[in-house]
Write an enzyme that holds these catalytic residues in place. Structure first.
Site, mmCIF file in Angstrom:
data_model
loop_
_atom_site.group_PDB
_atom_site.id
_atom_site.type_symbol
_atom_site.label_atom_id
_atom_site.label_comp_id
_atom_site.label_asym_id
_atom_site.label_seq_id
_atom_site.Cartn_x
_atom_site.Cartn_y
_atom_site.Cartn_z
ATOM 1 C CE LYS A 10 39.755 37.056 40.825
ATOM 2 N NZ LYS A 10 39.150 38.132 41.437
ATOM 3 C CG ASP A 69 40.396 42.214 38.183
ATOM 4 O OD1 ASP A 69 39.778 42.810 37.286
ATOM 5 O OD2 ASP A 69 39.563 42.152 39.246
ATOM 6 C CE LYS A 75 39.972 45.613 39.784
ATOM 7 N NZ LYS A 75 39.025 45.688 40.813
ATOM 8 C CG ASP A 84 42.449 39.622 41.119
ATOM 9 O OD1 ASP A 84 41.959 39.236 42.493
ATOM 10 O OD2 ASP A 84 41.498 39.761 40.381
ATOM 11 C CG ASP A 106 36.223 45.137 38.614
ATOM 12 O OD1 ASP A 106 37.332 44.241 38.454
ATOM 13 O OD2 ASP A 106 36.462 45.904 39.604
ATOM 14 C CD GLU A 152 37.905 39.559 37.761
ATOM 15 O OE1 GLU A 152 37.042 40.474 38.036
ATOM 16 O OE2 GLU A 152 38.672 39.470 38.645
ATOM 17 N NE ARG A 187 31.421 38.272 41.952
ATOM 18 C CZ ARG A 187 31.007 39.413 42.772
ATOM 19 N NH1 ARG A 187 29.600 39.251 42.697
ATOM 20 N NH2 ARG A 187 31.528 39.969 43.371
#
Ligand code: BES
Ligand code: MN
Ligand code: ZN
Length: 513
Positions: A262, A267, A274, A285, A344, A346, A348
């Site tokens: 990833k 993020d 968030k 991230d 959020d 994101e 996946r």
């Protein structure tokens, strides 16, 4: 300046160095250090006799014996019969950390024969090289240099009791894993305004050029053309160009191990934004991507007989007038539609496209690694990554590699009962199942996109970075995954599952640890 270690054929007694680190087990001064101690006027013996140092785990003492070694640093490892590979790595990391803070430009590290426990010379040399690289790591590039510049530790020489070929071979592996971990950390640590998706692609390109890997890096237009709909959807809110990076190391024929990382370079959560508290940590991230790049550094250095592909979907996750919204339905690369409940979730969305893309390689297996869920921190804390997958034997193989590498993983179940959490009213699947079993539902989402190969997923949200300073750890990025993936692929190279049965430089990777 890069940090390096080397095996040197020399005894510790009479060895001229600004700092001689010695790993010792509990008890008195090791007899094999007698000659060294005579040279230092008995300072070592007096230290033990005074009871100021006994060799307990993580205990350290520095003496200035006035011999060829300006300083002697003793590092405790606990009871001799309990000395393990992990204990050796830990002692070396602590030595590296102390050596760095003492401000010496170079040092030597000695492991007396008595202090090796049952660990083989090759493994001991590997662990020491790994530990030193881990302990000396720091990142100061973005600070103004201090007026009085202290030297930076650049080289540590390993003085092992047994200077055999096995020691050299083990050291070579450990130094490569250390360099891979360092590479990962040095990319992880970069803030989101520096480490953008195009920066990640540039780092991959640099690796490919230096080691001769095949590489492709697709930009937004190509991502759209290839219908990588999840990645495109996450990237649509960002002014930064996304990238879909594919690296290939062809060390053997046959089906490849595919590693997916990833690469969300920041993020914010997107429209499902968030809270501000600790949001700066979301620069990490992209730690999965860094783990894949670090593993390729190891592959490039060791050139094991194994075929490995690395896939990195990379983007920011930003809120904007063009961003995806809760309720939007998007179409993934596989063709399944996804209802975006929470922008959020994101990671996946970009990983599922890479998992479908992986099919074209007819993989022997696919491992993905991602800072995927806050829920994994609740489940396992900062001690172990979560692992889920479709193949128990593969999960066990990864778990075992995790134990050897000191990067632990622990399984969570992907039982059918959990699948319902991701059912959508409007689309084939939704991207968030709410709070219960948050890591497992994320795993189930990914599983919906896995077809035709054994697969395991690693959730490293709790282990990719740390805010705790301890004897061996430094605040910040950990490089989690590099040593684990490296142990995994080296074991496959060694046991011939990938066609090449030779092992790495004659060292049996399955051998005694
Ligand atoms: N990048 C985060 C996960 C994360 C959390 C990493 C804490 C490191 C530390 C991920 O994209 C995320 O936001 N996950 C959500 C999923 C939820 C909306 C279903 C989460 O875990 O809250
Ligand atoms: Mn997120
Ligand atoms: Zn994320």
């Amino acid at each position: 300046m890069p940090f390096e270690t080397a095996v040197v054929r020399a005894a510790p007694a009479g060895y001229a160095t600004p700092l001689l680190a010695i790993a010792v087990a509990r008890g008195g001064a090791p007899p094999s250090l007698g000659e060294l101690d005579t040279g230092t006027g008995g300072a070592l013996a007096r230290l033990f006799e005074a009871g100021d140092f006994s060799g307990k785990r993580d205990e350290t003492a520095v003496i200035y014996p006035g011999g060829p070694a300006a300083r002697v640093l003793l590092v405790g490892m606990g009871k001799a019969e309990e000395v393990t590979p992990a204990g050796l790595r830990r002692a070396a990391a602590l030595a590296g950390k102390r050596a760095r803070s003492l401000g010496v430009p170079n040092a030597a590290f000695h492991l007396p024969a008595e202090a090796r426990g049952g660990v083989s010379v090759a493994t001991a040399a590997q662990m020491i090289a790994e530990g030193l690289a881990q302990g000396v790591w720091q990142y100061t590039e973005m600070k103004r240099p201090p007026e009085e510049r202290r030297p930076v530790l650049e080289r540590v020489e390993l003085l092992l009791a047994d200077q055999s070929e096995a020691a050299v071979a083990g050291h070579r592996i450990g130094a490569a894993l250390g360099a891979g971990q360092t590479l990962a950390r040095s990319i992880q640590v970069l803030p989101g305004n520096v480490c953008t998706p195009s920066y990640v692609a540039g780092a991959a390109q640099e690796l490919a050029t230096r080691h001769g890997f095949e590489i492709t890096g697709r930009d937004r237009a190509e991502i759209a053309r290839e219908k990588l709909g999840g990645l495109l959807a996450v990237a649509q809110g960002s002014a930064e160009e996304p990238r879909f990076i594919a690296l290939e190391y062809h060390g053997a024929d046959g089906a490849p191990v595919v590693l997916v990382g990833k690469g969300v370079t920041f993020d914010t959560g997107g429209i499902s934004i968030k809270p501000a508290q600790n949001m700066e940590d979301m620069k990490y991230d992209m730690s999965g991507a860094a783990a894949v790049l670090g593993t390729f550094e190891v592959l490039g250095r060791l050139k094991p007989p194994v075929h490995v592909v690395g896939l990195i979907p990379s983007t920011e996750n930003m809120p904007s007038g063009t961003a995806i919204k809760p309720g939007d339905v998007i179409t993934s690369h596989l063709g399944k539609t996804i209802e975006v409940i929470n922008t959020d979730a994101e990671g996946r969305l970009i990983l599922c496209d890479a998992l479908s893309w992986a099919r074209r390689y007819h993989p022997a297996c696919v491992l993905d690694i991602a800072t995927l869920t806050g829920a994994i921190v609740v489940a396992l804390g900062h001690t172990a990554a979560g692992i889920m997958g479709t193949d128990d034997a593969l999960i066990e193989e990864v778990r075992a590699a995790g134990e050897r590498s000191g990067e632990r993983v622990w399984p969570l179940p992907l039982w059918d009962e959990y699948r319902d959490l991701m059912k959508s009213e409007i689309a084939d699947v939704k991207n968030s199942g709410g709070r219960p079993a948050g890591s497992i539902s994320a795993g189930w989402f990914l599983r919906e996109f896995v077809e035709g190969y054994p697969w395991a997923h690693l959730d490293i949200a709790g282990t990719a970075y740390t805010d705790r300073e301890d004897p061996t750890r430094v605040k910040g990025p950990t490089g989690m995954g590099v040593r684990l993936f490296s142990e995994f692929v080296l074991a496959r190279a060694g046991n011939g599952k990938q066609g090449g049965a030779k092992g790495v430089d004659g060292k049996s990777v399955k051998g005694e640890r």
